[in-house]
Scaffold this motif. Structure first.
Motif, PDB file in Angstrom:
ATOM      1  N   VAL A 125       0.867  -1.188   0.000  1.00  0.00           N
ATOM      2  CA  VAL A 125       0.000   0.000   0.000  1.00  0.00           C
ATOM      3  C   VAL A 125       0.899   1.233   0.000  1.00  0.00           C
ATOM      4  O   VAL A 125       1.767   1.373   0.872  1.00  0.00           O
ATOM      5  N   PHE A 126       0.720   2.120  -0.972  1.00  0.00           N
ATOM      6  CA  PHE A 126       1.578   3.306  -1.057  1.00  0.00           C
ATOM      7  C   PHE A 126       0.734   4.547  -1.306  1.00  0.00           C
ATOM      8  O   PHE A 126      -0.380   4.480  -1.820  1.00  0.00           O
ATOM      9  N   LYS A 127       1.271   5.675  -0.922  1.00  0.00           N
ATOM     10  CA  LYS A 127       0.586   6.962  -1.080  1.00  0.00           C
ATOM     11  C   LYS A 127      -0.855   6.889  -0.581  1.00  0.00           C
ATOM     12  O   LYS A 127      -1.800   7.269  -1.273  1.00  0.00           O
ATOM     13  N   TRP A 128      -1.025   6.427   0.641  1.00  0.00           N
ATOM     14  CA  TRP A 128      -2.353   6.244   1.212  1.00  0.00           C
ATOM     15  C   TRP A 128      -2.707   7.354   2.211  1.00  0.00           C
ATOM     16  O   TRP A 128      -3.790   7.353   2.785  1.00  0.00           O
ATOM     17  N   VAL A 145      -4.497  19.205  -1.560  1.00  0.00           N
ATOM     18  CA  VAL A 145      -3.387  18.394  -1.045  1.00  0.00           C
ATOM     19  C   VAL A 145      -3.512  16.972  -1.590  1.00  0.00           C
ATOM     20  O   VAL A 145      -4.545  16.329  -1.406  1.00  0.00           O
ATOM     21  N   LYS A 146      -2.488  16.486  -2.251  1.00  0.00           N
ATOM     22  CA  LYS A 146      -2.515  15.161  -2.865  1.00  0.00           C
ATOM     23  C   LYS A 146      -1.885  14.125  -1.939  1.00  0.00           C
ATOM     24  O   LYS A 146      -1.128  14.446  -1.031  1.00  0.00           O
ATOM     25  N   MET A 147      -2.230  12.848  -2.209  1.00  0.00           N
ATOM     26  CA  MET A 147      -1.583  11.753  -1.508  1.00  0.00           C
ATOM     27  C   MET A 147      -0.084  11.810  -1.793  1.00  0.00           C
ATOM     28  O   MET A 147       0.330  12.111  -2.911  1.00  0.00           O
ATOM     29  N   ALA A 148       0.705  11.518  -0.791  1.00  0.00           N
ATOM     30  CA  ALA A 148       2.149  11.595  -0.954  1.00  0.00           C
ATOM     31  C   ALA A 148       2.802  10.340  -0.402  1.00  0.00           C
ATOM     32  O   ALA A 148       2.291   9.716   0.526  1.00  0.00           O
ATOM     33  N   ALA A 149       3.934   9.991  -0.987  1.00  0.00           N
ATOM     34  CA  ALA A 149       4.698   8.860  -0.456  1.00  0.00           C
ATOM     35  C   ALA A 149       5.399   9.317   0.815  1.00  0.00           C
ATOM     36  O   ALA A 149       6.129  10.313   0.813  1.00  0.00           O
ATOM     37  N   ASN A 150       5.144   8.617   1.929  1.00  0.00           N
ATOM     38  CA  ASN A 150       5.826   8.996   3.156  1.00  0.00           C
ATOM     39  C   ASN A 150       7.181   8.306   3.233  1.00  0.00           C
ATOM     40  O   ASN A 150       7.552   7.516   2.362  1.00  0.00           O
ATOM     41  N   GLU A 167       4.857 -12.259  -7.135  1.00  0.00           N
ATOM     42  CA  GLU A 167       4.307 -11.018  -7.678  1.00  0.00           C
ATOM     43  C   GLU A 167       4.161  -9.960  -6.584  1.00  0.00           C
ATOM     44  O   GLU A 167       3.641 -10.226  -5.513  1.00  0.00           O
ATOM     45  N   VAL A 168       4.643  -8.762  -6.905  1.00  0.00           N
ATOM     46  CA  VAL A 168       4.452  -7.603  -6.031  1.00  0.00           C
ATOM     47  C   VAL A 168       3.435  -6.690  -6.688  1.00  0.00           C
ATOM     48  O   VAL A 168       3.588  -6.303  -7.850  1.00  0.00           O
ATOM     49  N   ILE A 169       2.378  -6.345  -5.950  1.00  0.00           N
ATOM     50  CA  ILE A 169       1.283  -5.522  -6.472  1.00  0.00           C
ATOM     51  C   ILE A 169       1.207  -4.237  -5.659  1.00  0.00           C
ATOM     52  O   ILE A 169       1.188  -4.273  -4.427  1.00  0.00           O
ATOM     53  N   GLY A 170       1.175  -3.110  -6.337  1.00  0.00           N
ATOM     54  CA  GLY A 170       1.002  -1.836  -5.654  1.00  0.00           C
ATOM     55  C   GLY A 170      -0.474  -1.513  -5.490  1.00  0.00           C
ATOM     56  O   GLY A 170      -1.287  -1.852  -6.349  1.00  0.00           O
ATOM     57  N   ASP A 198      -5.624  10.038  -5.698  1.00  0.00           N
ATOM     58  CA  ASP A 198      -4.718  10.647  -6.666  1.00  0.00           C
ATOM     59  C   ASP A 198      -3.275  10.160  -6.519  1.00  0.00           C
ATOM     60  O   ASP A 198      -2.340  10.828  -6.927  1.00  0.00           O
ATOM     61  N   GLY A 199      -3.090   8.969  -5.931  1.00  0.00           N
ATOM     62  CA  GLY A 199      -1.746   8.406  -5.866  1.00  0.00           C
ATOM     63  C   GLY A 199      -1.203   8.118  -7.263  1.00  0.00           C
ATOM     64  O   GLY A 199      -1.938   7.701  -8.154  1.00  0.00           O
TER      65      GLY A 199
END
Length: 243
Positions: A6-9, A29-34, A52-55, A60-61
């Motif tokens: 889970v990214f940019k959540w 303000v957009k989702m951002a990678a922490n 398999e790696v799934i994002g 708006d990530g």
């Protein structure tokens, strides 16, 4: 192994605008990678072992973010609201994860930006969770997970499916270049809406007010005279029952 990252959540709290009445405005303000997201991707790729790696991201990530770091494909929930509470965000992420068959582990940043989402996600999935994860490796029939607890480290053997909340110990070392980003944009992206997950969009959460916690005022001791300052400090500690 099949792993979801889970990214940019979440959104950076520093980007929020706070009004004089205490209301918080997230407009624009957009989702951002922490800081934890790159480490989560790095660990996922290291333990996938040819799997398999799934994002997975929301709203708006940037769909290419995980793909540029090794994800084979990305799932995006395009109409998930970004101004709802942590439990709602956790339930949306859990619903998307349940659509993917055979998931062995879910990695998510143990972000100081919103601790509640991690707990809500693990609770919605009903899976065991390990927080403060700094590294992991694949064992014979389990994952050997290292987590940081204060100044000590603890190694756990866990079997999936499991939620690993990752805490970064350093900044991202190998930031993808333009070549990786362009190649990532050609990888598959599955765009979902809440209706696909059987969920109904939540209405905006409105702040009803804020107040400072009920704490006694701080007492400042003048340190120009060290002896007097020490006497006042000892007297204050005795008065508070510390000594």
């Amino acid at each position: 192994m099949k792993i979801i990252v889970v990214f940019k959540w979440s959104r950076n709290p520093q980007d929020a605008r706070v009004g004089v009445d205490g209301t918080v405005n997230w407009q624009g303000v957009k989702m951002a990678a922490n800081d934890d997201d790159p480490t989560a991707m790095e660990i996922a790729c290291s333990i996938a072992d040819g799997g398999e790696v799934i994002g997975l991201t929301v709203n708006d990530g940037d769909a290419a973010w995980a793909a540029a770091r090794g994800a084979a494909r990305t799932v995006m929930i395009s109409d998930a609201q970004t101004d709802v509470n942590s439990s709602v965000t956790g339930s949306v992420l859990a619903a998307a994860i349940r659509r993917v068959e055979g998931v062995d582990a879910v990695l998510i940043g143990d972000s100081a930006w919103d601790y509640g989402v991690v707990s809500a996600l693990a609770g919605q999935l009903g899976w065991p969770a390990v927080a403060g994860v700094v590294s992991a490796m694949k064992g014979q029939d389990c994952l050997r997970v290292t987590r940081k607890m204060g100044s000590a480290s603890q190694v756990l053997e866990v079997k999936g499916p499991v939620v690993l909340a990752v805490s970064a110990s350093r900044a991202e070392q190998n930031v993808p270049g333009m070549k990786e980003v362009l190649a990532a944009r050609k990888k598959p992206v599955e765009k979902l809406i809440l209706a696909d997950l059987g969920l109904t969009p939540e209405t905006t959460v409105n702040s009803k007010g804020t107040r400072f916690p009920d704490t006694p005022p701080a007492r400042i001791i003048d340190g120009s005279d060290p002896m007097t300052a020490c006497e006042q400090l000892v007297a204050a500690l005795r008065a508070d029952g510390v000594l």
